[in-house]
Design an enzyme around this catalytic site. Structure first.
Site, PDB file in Angstrom:
ATOM      1  N   HIS A 210       3.891   4.134  12.972  1.00  0.00           N
ATOM      2  CA  HIS A 210       4.149   4.117  11.529  1.00  0.00           C
ATOM      3  C   HIS A 210       5.268   5.131  11.314  1.00  0.00           C
ATOM      4  O   HIS A 210       5.051   6.332  11.411  1.00  0.00           O
ATOM      5  CB  HIS A 210       2.869   4.508  10.788  1.00  0.00           C
TER       6      HIS A 210
ATOM      7  N   HIS B  55       8.730   6.690   9.309  1.00  0.00           N
ATOM      8  CA  HIS B  55       9.477   6.854   8.052  1.00  0.00           C
ATOM      9  C   HIS B  55      10.929   7.161   8.384  1.00  0.00           C
ATOM     10  O   HIS B  55      11.235   7.679   9.450  1.00  0.00           O
ATOM     11  CB  HIS B  55       8.863   7.982   7.218  1.00  0.00           C
TER      12      HIS B  55
ATOM     13  N   ARG C 120       0.840  -1.203   0.000  1.00  0.00           N
ATOM     14  CA  ARG C 120       0.000   0.000   0.000  1.00  0.00           C
ATOM     15  C   ARG C 120       0.884   1.266   0.000  1.00  0.00           C
ATOM     16  O   ARG C 120       0.975   1.964  -0.991  1.00  0.00           O
ATOM     17  CB  ARG C 120      -0.946  -0.034   1.222  1.00  0.00           C
ATOM     18  N   ASP C 121       1.566   1.498   1.099  1.00  0.00           N
ATOM     19  CA  ASP C 121       2.335   2.745   1.231  1.00  0.00           C
ATOM     20  C   ASP C 121       3.441   2.822   0.180  1.00  0.00           C
ATOM     21  O   ASP C 121       3.699   3.878  -0.403  1.00  0.00           O
ATOM     22  CB  ASP C 121       2.942   2.821   2.643  1.00  0.00           C
TER      23      ASP C 121
ATOM     24  N   CYS D 119      11.788   8.166  -0.896  1.00  0.00           N
ATOM     25  CA  CYS D 119      11.288   9.449  -0.443  1.00  0.00           C
ATOM     26  C   CYS D 119      11.548  10.478  -1.520  1.00  0.00           C
ATOM     27  O   CYS D 119      12.700  10.792  -1.812  1.00  0.00           O
ATOM     28  CB  CYS D 119      11.962   9.870   0.854  1.00  0.00           C
TER      29      CYS D 119
ATOM     30  N   ASN E 193       9.153   4.595   4.135  1.00  0.00           N
ATOM     31  CA  ASN E 193       8.925   3.763   5.318  1.00  0.00           C
ATOM     32  C   ASN E 193      10.237   3.138   5.763  1.00  0.00           C
ATOM     33  O   ASN E 193      11.137   2.920   4.959  1.00  0.00           O
ATOM     34  CB  ASN E 193       7.965   2.625   4.977  1.00  0.00           C
TER      35      ASN E 193
HETATM   36 ZN    ZN Z   1       3.778   6.055   5.424  1.00  0.00          ZN
END
Ligand code: ZN
Length: 316
Positions: A212, A214, A15-16, A245, A254
């Protein structure tokens, strides 16, 4: 295979990771990748997002992925839902755990979903209402991640008091669990400790979800250690730091699942994940997204000589 784990690693790459890259991974490849990830021992995978396919064509197959992933054993299947419409689609597809990101930053929230944080919290109440009216067999749990909880690229600092007030309002709205997301990679370990300690005080341990994080500014694993010290036991991460990123070339988005699992196991925390099998899933990922840049120190350097898993060391 052990039933219990000390720390739950929640894989968000499908997903991310995939939503932050332009290319679309074919559905068959996603299914192969998700099943390889589950076979490596991951217990929870966020397989996609029920967002409008016009906004994110790379997430258009989410219902298929949920149905396929639900066939895998010992796996919690998660999907992101941005709103009530997404929640309806997710429940219809058989998703048992919905995750909703709610931004603490007004600017970020308006930019992303065209709603203020307070309006977004009202949407959470509607989604919780939908959950409550769903039959018990299909009823999902609703997990909220408060995004930009540690700072925002548009607003800069975000008020910690406001983040805590939001957590309280979200709990009152009916959310099953609430966690904090460092969407922008702004967090530092002291802030992580302070905020998770406050979160637990605000909503109670039974509603506490995970972190969560990063790695945009290189603080990812240091922040994990800080969160472990205040008893956070669930961490989101992405295989190969997929997605990178866009604001910091060479930096992952992440935190990298492979490096996270290695660190946890080396610290004596059982994850249930086999690192060789996990690292092998990078090839499955790349077969669906040829030449994509992925990251990770452990896959590059290899496991240390004589490395043992946490569970092997506990055996007497
Ligand atoms: Zn994220």
């Amino acid at each position: 295979m052990h039933q219990e784990v000390d720390v739950l690693v929640s894989e968000v790459g499908p997903r991310d990771g995939l939503q932050s890259i332009k290319r679309v991974m074919p559905t068959e490849n996603k299914i192969l990748w998700i099943s390889a990830l589950a076979s490596s021992g991951l217990r929870e995978i966020e397989v996609g997002s029920f967002v409008s396919p016009h906004l994110m064509p790379q997430m258009a197959d989410c219902a298929t992925l949920v149905r396929e992933a639900n066939k895998l054993e010992n796996l919690n299947v998660l999907a992101l839902v941005p709103n009530l419409k997404g929640a309806e689609l997710a429940i219809a597809a058989g998703t048992r755990k919905l995750t909703m990101p709610i931004s603490a930053s007004l600017e970020h929230s308006l930019n992303n979903i065209g709603k203020t944080p307070r309006e977004a919290i009202e949407e959470v109440s509607r989604v919780c209402g939908l959950r409550d009216s769903t039959s018990v067999e299909q009823r999902p749990t609703i997990d909220i991640g408060i995004s930009t909880a540690f700072g925002c690229t548009l607003e800069g600092a975000v008020s910690e008091d406001w983040v805590m007030e939001m957590a309280g309002l979200l709990a009152k709205a009916g959310a099953d669990s609430i966690g904090l997301s460092d969407t922008t990679g702004y967090a530092n370990p002291s802030q992580i400790k302070r905020m998770f300690r406050r979160l637990r005080g605000e909503i109670g341990v039974e509603k506490m979800a995970g972190a969560h994080l990063h790695n945009t500014r290189g603080q990812g694993l240091a922040n994990v250690v800080a969160a472990l010290e205040v008893d956070v036991a669930t961490f989101d991460s992405s295989l190969g730091g997929l997605g990178g990123c866009p604001f910091a070339p060479g930096a992952t988005g992440n935190i990298v699942t492979e490096d996270l699992v290695f660190m946890l196991e080396a610290m004596g925390l059982h994850t249930g994940i086999d690192l060789d099998a996990l690292i092998a899933t990078r090839e499955v990922l790349l077969s669906g997204l040829p030449d994509e840049v992925i990251y990770g120190n452990i896959p590059e350097a290899g496991l240390p000589k004589g490395f043992t898993y946490a569970s092997e060391r506990n055996v007497t």
